[in-house]
Scaffold this active site. Structure first.
Site, PDB file in Angstrom:
ATOM      1  N   THR A 170      23.067  43.937  -0.870  1.00 32.61           N
ATOM      2  CA  THR A 170      22.292  43.321   0.207  1.00 32.61           C
ATOM      3  C   THR A 170      23.080  42.247   0.941  1.00 32.61           C
ATOM      4  OG1 THR A 170      21.400  41.729  -1.354  1.00 32.61           O
ATOM      5  CG2 THR A 170      20.094  43.694  -0.950  1.00 32.61           C
TER       6      THR A 170
ATOM      7  N   GLU B 268      10.626  39.075  -2.948  1.00 30.21           N
ATOM      8  CA  GLU B 268      11.684  39.231  -1.963  1.00 30.21           C
ATOM      9  C   GLU B 268      11.400  38.414  -0.714  1.00 30.21           C
ATOM     10  OE1 GLU B 268      13.524  43.597  -2.823  1.00 30.21           O
ATOM     11  OE2 GLU B 268      11.429  43.476  -2.244  1.00 30.21           O
TER      12      GLU B 268
ATOM     13  N   THR C 231      21.152  37.544  -5.467  1.00 34.40           N
ATOM     14  CA  THR C 231      20.740  38.925  -5.208  1.00 34.40           C
ATOM     15  C   THR C 231      20.415  39.600  -6.520  1.00 34.40           C
ATOM     16  OG1 THR C 231      21.315  41.027  -4.223  1.00 34.40           O
ATOM     17  CG2 THR C 231      23.102  39.818  -5.243  1.00 34.40           C
ATOM     18  N   TYR C 232      19.477  40.519  -6.457  1.00 30.86           N
ATOM     19  CA  TYR C 232      19.182  41.315  -7.641  1.00 30.86           C
ATOM     20  C   TYR C 232      19.573  42.771  -7.386  1.00 30.86           C
ATOM     21  CZ  TYR C 232      16.427  37.135  -8.358  1.00 30.86           C
ATOM     22  OH  TYR C 232      16.045  35.835  -8.480  1.00 30.86           O
ATOM     23  N   ASN C 233      20.281  42.948  -6.261  1.00 38.22           N
ATOM     24  CA  ASN C 233      20.695  44.286  -5.854  1.00 38.22           C
ATOM     25  C   ASN C 233      19.517  45.248  -5.753  1.00 38.22           C
ATOM     26  OD1 ASN C 233      23.444  43.671  -5.623  1.00 38.22           O
ATOM     27  ND2 ASN C 233      23.641  43.794  -7.859  1.00 38.22           N
ATOM     28  N   THR C 234      18.412  44.722  -5.294  1.00 41.52           N
ATOM     29  CA  THR C 234      17.268  45.597  -5.080  1.00 41.52           C
ATOM     30  C   THR C 234      16.755  45.384  -3.666  1.00 41.52           C
ATOM     31  OG1 THR C 234      15.771  43.900  -5.844  1.00 41.52           O
ATOM     32  CG2 THR C 234      16.479  45.517  -7.470  1.00 41.52           C
TER      33      THR C 234
ATOM     34  N   CYS D 234       3.305  18.701   7.997  1.00 40.56           N
ATOM     35  CA  CYS D 234       3.112  19.354   6.720  1.00 40.56           C
ATOM     36  C   CYS D 234       2.300  18.432   5.816  1.00 40.56           C
ATOM     37  CB  CYS D 234       4.470  19.655   6.088  1.00 40.56           C
ATOM     38  SG  CYS D 234       4.337  20.476   4.522  1.00 40.56           S
TER      39      CYS D 234
END
EC number: 1.11.1.-
Lengths: 551, 790
Positions: free
Chosen positions: A457, A522, A445-448, A189
């Site tokens: 999720t 995401e 999580t953003y619950n999307t 890297c």
């Protein structure tokens, strides 16, 4: 003589006090103007061979300064500094000196620049984060700019990294950066290696060490083996490895130092995964991050070529993406459906014990073949390769070649109960910091999901997490590995596997081909899960070996 | 005996017997549980599930519950519990989330009874209701607790913690409906078994996961919890808000906690990681475990008291694949190994001292504190006399305060400033320094200086200017000399006699003795003794270790007492003392039975009298062989210097070293000298006595020291025009080719001393400016500033 006095002090810019920044910038401006004048004088006078070398050297020095200024003008969280450095650059240009321009397209090669937060448009919380990061490091690196998609995690990440590199700890500062270099070099890297080479020299490290591990002290050389195993096949770590490090007479490590080193190694292994996984571009002020050439000449940098990322490629993928928009739309729907099903009918069909075990084995075995077909060796850039030896040693699946490695049972040695206690005992406070980081990454999580809102999720996240641990031979007794197969499709598995095991082989094509309808944020989220799961897996193996050594 | 009978009744007639023993298991254990009859124990782990009978001498494997060809995850136990009402009933929690019950009464080989697969994650804990036969409770990683009725196929009710994983669940022993659960996020919840909708109470008990909890067997409201934060906390739940009543800090995360039967304040703990021992704590004494069992070689995973009414048998299972029975009487008791005394200096010289009460009591009986100037403050902590270790634990803490100002070092500063170290003849220097010392009340030091003068300035050379000590230099004065010789001859008889007679202060007895011969001697003698005797006296008062300070105080103290005695100015330095102090062995004996030596328990103090006697000898020599070369004494002088240095009075050592110069230097090794010098210079600099320190550096002959003056003498100047450092020459800037420092008066470049006004920063040649400012108070540059020159 002139060098000492023309030494540019960048640290004044990190201050939170605007007047201090102002004076520091003014100082820099004066130095640059002087240097420019000096160069111009030389240019105007007839060419003298004796001056050639020193001229080149001073031009080089000036260019470095300008590159740094360019970085500041783009990436400094303080508006005044950004504006002023841009102004300085402009004035230099007016004097007839060529000024650099940034290469590439923002912090990440995978994510379009417009998706990424622009410095200057951040909200208050992010600004504090940026300012903290800038104050600690004197820069706002691309990793930070990509991670800021998830500020909650970024905060914890920066705090941990700051503590590991700069706060109290058993290892001297230059050792810490050198270990970072060693770890990042295992995955070739160059981005991280470059960053830490600078830091290493900044804290007073011996430049000789950078010529290769064999020039470093014996103590660090001893760490090479652990680094290698940890990066590619952590399940092979035994207490003999630990013993070898702790009992090497005058080159021995102390337990506390070793834990510090192990945490650093795992941190940088996984950070290398993130760097490749998100296609982080070189820093503007580092090599490959800027060019002095006018824009027309070339449109891609070396790194793009080595990773097979021609702009042509991009075009193809994009067109492919366009075609299959409807397909990918169904992908998301199908995934949602599956999650729902799993949630509902969990209790109905109860798999037998053997079934469960075999599912784990199947998943484990399959993960071996998930690899993308192109297995061609990419020769790493020379400057990186000298930091590690034994280039042939890479990831190998644990059950291949008939070598039987017993499954690691989380219920017998887990981070929360065992790893944490050990780390916190030997390297106080770090256990707490890492624990928080794991927690945030796991529970973030953003619950999307793509275009859907209010989705639980947790099942998906757990599947990803456990899949990574599965690749490392870590098993959760209470998990049905059949779920993984249902939730993660092949292209996603390829991506995960590549990032976690051989991050240097990740291509933009891989990044684009999974979860096509999902947002970039995401995908970054997935990357965070990946790197934390990887770090935990490596830590678990290393800490278990240490525990075994201690008992 | 009394204890024994109680146990017997509690056990209903049968007494438990056994010894400390262990047996090897085939695999690491995760949990153990004891049968109601206290004769069997079940051990469960990932790959072990067995029942052992506890016999007198050994464990005997009774039953292997792990049957079947294929190992099933259902048998991989995280926890096991044996019903306390029904000897045939057991329950296990499996790592894959299954709760299994076992019925030992089943005729077949497989004793598995029921299987509950309701939890989605690992079940961490199972718990039977203490009195109800069919009620089982489980807590799982998935955050749920479930209550099962064993007569039904599935759970009766589910309790959601609304937070993270459940680590432990425990039915209250006293309250029929209540149970407590602990969580990974540090919370503890209290539930009513009839109300699954929400918890009765919730509070945060620990930072990080709470691994375990245990209700007190007798005290209704007490709940002990142990967490990853290395603490055991005891909560009182009877109050409106859960109140922390005790807290024990352990050295590793706490995996299990179990109250000890019949001992209200005792509990046993074992840790999750790193530490392999089992500790029994008295919660009122949270720093030292009451008992410690060290048998295991790997972490202990399960502990259980063998019988609910017997406090002496503890069973434990461990990752090292052993099952142990520990007897309380075989436990090691860290208290016995602990050092019960503590001593600490405070920032301002206060001293705190803690010791066992008994110890302090006897000592204070022997040496009453009443005479002490500084009164100790007593804090006493009396423990409940009912406690078994009350005798051990009660200790007294005494704090000795510094008298304000007593630590003042003004004498040091004064001495440093006033001593003359060079520039005059030796005799004068000595006299001057002696005078300084005397004026500061440091008589002993003064004497030393005087003696040095006697030693090194031979009679013939004595300058006539000396007014102070007419006889000191007066070896020319015949009479006292003869006198002393006479007395000296008769001394052995007399001296020893008086010494026998008088128990206190032989020096003083000598005084009495000599009184008869000559008054001069008496006076002189008094002066000499004062220096040593008084501190010795008050030393008796506080032996508690103020030795260091004692020495420093010594001269002042002597000083304060001085008025009581009439001290003639023309002190006959020591001459007559020799008279009664016979040299040689007698002198040693003198030391041995002098009262100072009784004070010798405090080491430093004893040195004071040693010195006085030392001075006696040296003078005796001086008198004896006044024609001996001064070299003869150099060994003694060196000893004297070392003595002072060891006392901490490095000032004296260095001053003498400098004054005597070549005379003694060669006899003390270079390193010691250097050491003294550096210490003294360091001290001087701490008191901001820069000039003195510089003088000392200059006068020192040690190369390492004198080069201190040479270090960092460079003065860096910046150009007054371009503000950049001037590298090559101090007066011309290389860059702007300006002459940086022009004299404001003569307008020439200043190459030497440049003086400038800090107000307007104009300046010039030192002489020029001085001259200018004599005539005018304005700046010579004409800037209008009113410059000051001082």
């Amino acid at each position: 003589m002139a060098e000492g006095e023309n030494e540019v002090r960048w640290d004044g810019l990190c201050s939170r006090d605007s007047t201090t920044r102002e004076t520091a910038l003014e100082n820099i401006r004066q130095i640059i103007v002087r240097k420019t004048e000096c160069l111009r004088l030389v240019k105007e006078t007839p060419y003298r061979p004796a001056d050639g070398l020193s001229n080149a050297v001073s031009l080089d020095g000036l260019n470095k300064l300008l590159a740094h200024l360019l970085m500041l003008s783009k990436r400094c969280p303080f508006k005044d500094v950004r504006e002023k450095s841009e102004f300085i650059l402009k004035s230099v240009q007016e004097l007839g000196i060529r000024i650099p321009r940034p290469l590439g397209h923002g912090p990440s090669r995978f994510i379009p620049e417009k998706e990424i937060l622009q410095v200057g448009s951040e909200d208050a919380q992010m600004h504090t984060l940026f300012a903290d990061s800038f104050a600690a490091l004197g820069r706002l690196d691309n990793i930070t700019l990509v991670m800021v998609f998830h500020p909650q995690y970024l905060e914890s990440f920066l705090k941990t990294q700051h503590y590991l590199l700069q706060m109290d700890g058993p290892l001297p500062l230059h050792y810490r950066h050198y270990i970072g270099i060693m770890a990042a070099a295992r995955h070739q890297c160059s981005y991280l290696v470059n960053l830490h080479v600078n830091d290493f020299l900044h804290v007073g490290g011996d430049p000789k060490w950078l010529n290769g591990l064999e020039n470093a002290p014996q103590k660090l050389q001893n760490l090479g083996e652990l680094n290698k195993v940890l990066a590619h096949r952590p399940w092979l770590i035994t207490k003999e490895h630990i013993e070898g490090l702790l009992k090497a007479e005058e080159h021995s490590w102390s337990l506390a130092e070793l834990v510090h080193a192990v945490v650093l190694l795992t941190h940088y292994h996984s950070l290398a995964s993130f760097t490749f996984g998100c296609g982080i571009s070189p820093e503007i002020h580092c090599d490959g991050g800027h060019t002095f050439r006018p824009p027309s000449v070339s449109n891609y940098c070396i790194c793009d070529i080595t990773n097979g990322n021609h702009s042509v490629d991009e075009m193809q993928v994009n067109s492919a993406g366009n075609v299959s928009v409807s397909d990918s739309f169904f992908e998301v729907e199908a995934l949602m459906e599956k999650m729902k099903q799993l949630q509902e009918c969990r209790d109905e069909e109860e798999a037998s014990q053997e079934e469960m075990t075999s599912r784990f084995e199947i998943e484990k075995r399959e993960s071996m073949f998930v690899f993308s077909s192109d297995d061609e060796e990419v020769t790493p850039a020379r400057d990186v390769s000298r930091h590690f030896e034994d280039t042939s040693y890479g990831y190998k699946d644990f059950s291949r070649h008939g070598m039987h490695v017993p499954t690691f049972r989380v219920q017998d040695y887990c981070w929360e109960d065992h790893g944490y206690s050990l780390v916190n005992r030997l390297y106080p406070d770090v256990g707490q910091l890492i624990d928080e980081k794991f927690h945030i990454a796991y529970n973030l999580t953003y619950n999307t999901m793509a275009m859907h809102k209010d989705v639980d999720t947790s099942m998906l996240r757990r599947a990803i997490w456990n899949y990574i641990h599965c690749m490392f031979g870590i098993r959760y007794d209470d998990y049905d590995y059949g779920e993984i197969n249902q939730l993660l499709d092949r292209s996603f598995k390829v991506y995960i596997k590549t990032i976690v095991c051989t991050p240097e082989k990740v291509t933009k094509r891989m990044y684009d081909s999974f979860w096509r309808q999902f947002k970039h944020s995401e995908k970054v989220h997935v990357n965070l899960l990946l790197i934390e799961a990887r770090m935990q897996a490596e830590l678990l193996y290393a800490l278990r070996a240490i525990t075994r050594y201690m008992t | 005996m009394e204890k024994m009978s109680r146990v017997t009744t509690a056990l209903g007639g049968s007494t438990l017997t056994g010894r400390t023993m262990h047996c090897h298991l085939d695999a690491p254990a995760n949990a153990i549980s004891v049968c109601r009859d206290a004769a069997q124990v079940v051990v469960a782990g990932r790959s072990i599930f067995k029942i052992y009978a506890i016999e007198e001498e050994q464990f005997v494997e009774k039953l292997n519950l792990r049957v079947g060809r294929k190992p099933s995850l259902n048998l991989s136990c995280a926890d096991v519990v044996w019903h306390q009402m029904d000897e045939n009933l057991l329950a296990t929690a499996a790592t894959n989330g299954v709760v299994v019950t076992w019925n030992l009464g089943r005729p077949s080989r497989n004793k598995q009874d029921q299987l509950f697969t309701e939890h989605k994650r690992t079940v961490n804990k199972v718990c039977f209701h203490p009195t109800e036969a069919h009620v089982l409770l489980s807590g799982s990683q998935d955050g749920f607790m479930k209550c099962f009725d064993l007569r039904r196929k599935d759970s009766v009710s589910t309790f959601s913690g609304q937070s993270e994983s459940v680590r432990d669940v425990q039915f209250s022993i006293r309250d029929y409906f209540t149970f407590a659960s602990t969580f990974e996020n540090g919370n503890v919840q209290l539930w009513d078994i009839r109300r699954p909708d929400r918890c009765e109470r919730m509070f945060t008990a620990h930072n990080g996961p709470v691994f375990c909890c245990d209700w007190h067997p007798e005290d209704r409201g007490w709940l002990a919890t142990g967490g990853r934060d290395k603490m055991v906390k005891v909560w009182d739940m009877t109050t409106h808000r859960a109140k922390e009543v005790h807290c024990v800090q352990t050295i590793a995360s706490v995996a299990r906690v179990k109250w000890r039967p019949e001992c209200r304040h005792h509990l046993a703990t074992c840790s999750m990681m790193v530490d392999h021992n089992i500790y029994v704590w008295d919660v009122r004494r949270p720093f030292v475990p009451a008992a410690m069992f060290e048998e295991h070689r790997d972490v202990t995973t399960g502990i259980a008291w063998r019988h609910p009414h017997d406090p002496s048998f503890l069973l434990s299972g461990s990752k090292d694949s052993t099952l142990c029975q520990h007897l309380f009487r075989d436990a090691s008791q860290p208290v016995e190994r602990a050092n019960p005394e503590g001593l600490c200096y405070g920032l301002f010289g206060d001293l705190a001292f803690a010791a066992k009460e008994s110890l302090v009591a006897t000592e204070s009986g022997r040496k009453p504190y009443t005479g002490d100037r500084r009164h100790p403050i007593f804090f006493k902590r009396k423990l409940d006399p009912a406690e078994p270790f009350s005798g051990l634990a009660s200790s007294a803490l005494s704090v000795f305060e510094m008298e304000p100002g007593s630590s003042s070092m003004s004498w040091f500063v004064d001495t440093a400033e006033r001593y003359a170290l060079a520039g005059r003849p030796l005799a004068e220097l000595c006299d001057h320094n002696a005078k300084v010392a005397r004026e500061l009340g440091r008589n002993q030091v003064a004497q030393t200086w005087t003696m040095l003068r006697i030693i090194y300035c031979s009679p013939g050379l004595v300058p006539t200017t000396n007014l102070n000590h007419s006889v000191g230099k007066g070896s020319s004065c015949g009479l006292p000399l003869i006198n002393s010789f006479n007395l000296k001859d008769m001394a052995p008889g007399l001296g020893s006699e008086t010494r026998l007679d008088r128990s206190k202060g032989d020096a003083r007895s000598d005084t009495v003795l000599l009184d008869s011969s000559t008054t001069l001697i008496t006076n002189e003698d008094n002066e000499e003794t004062e220096g040593s005797d008084v501190p010795a006296d008050y030393l008796l008062g506080d032996v508690e270790g103020e030795d260091d300070e004692l020495y420093l105080l010594d001269p002042e103290h002597a000083h304060s007492e001085e008025p009581e005695y009439v001290l003639p100015q023309e002190a006959f330095p020591l001459r007559h003392e020799i008279v009664d102090t016979p040299p040689g062995p007698e002198h040693l004996q003198d030391k041995a039975d002098s009262p100072h030596v009784s004070g010798n328990e405090a080491d430093a103090a004893s040195l004071v009298p040693v010195d006085s006697s030392f001075s006696l000898i040296s003078v005796s020599h001086a008198l004896y062989d006044s024609r001996l070369p001064p070299d003869f004494f150099s060994a003694l002088v060196c000893d004297m210097l070392r003595f002072y240095a060891e006392q901490g009075d490095v000032q004296m050592a260095v001053s003498v070293l400098i004054v005597l110069g070549e005379r003694v230097r060669k006899d003390i090794d270079e390193q010691t000298q250097e050491h003294w010098y550096t210490s003294y210079i360091d001290l001087l600099q701490r008191f901001c006595l820069w000039n003195v320190s510089n003088q000392v550096v200059k006068l020192s002959t040690s190369r390492a020291i004198s080069c201190l003056n040479q270090a960092s003498t460079t003065l860096h100047v910046n150009c007054s025009h371009c503000k950049r450092p001037m590298s090559s020459r101090g007066w011309v800037c290389d860059r702007c080719h300006h002459c940086a420092s022009m004299c404001a008066v003569c307008h020439h470049v200043v190459k030497g001393l440049f003086v400038w006004c800090q107000g307007c920063s104009h300046g010039g040649h030192l002489q020029h400016i001085m001259k200018w400012l004599e005539g005018s108070s304005h700046c010579p540059a004409g800037c209008g500033h009113l410059c000051e020159y001082s």
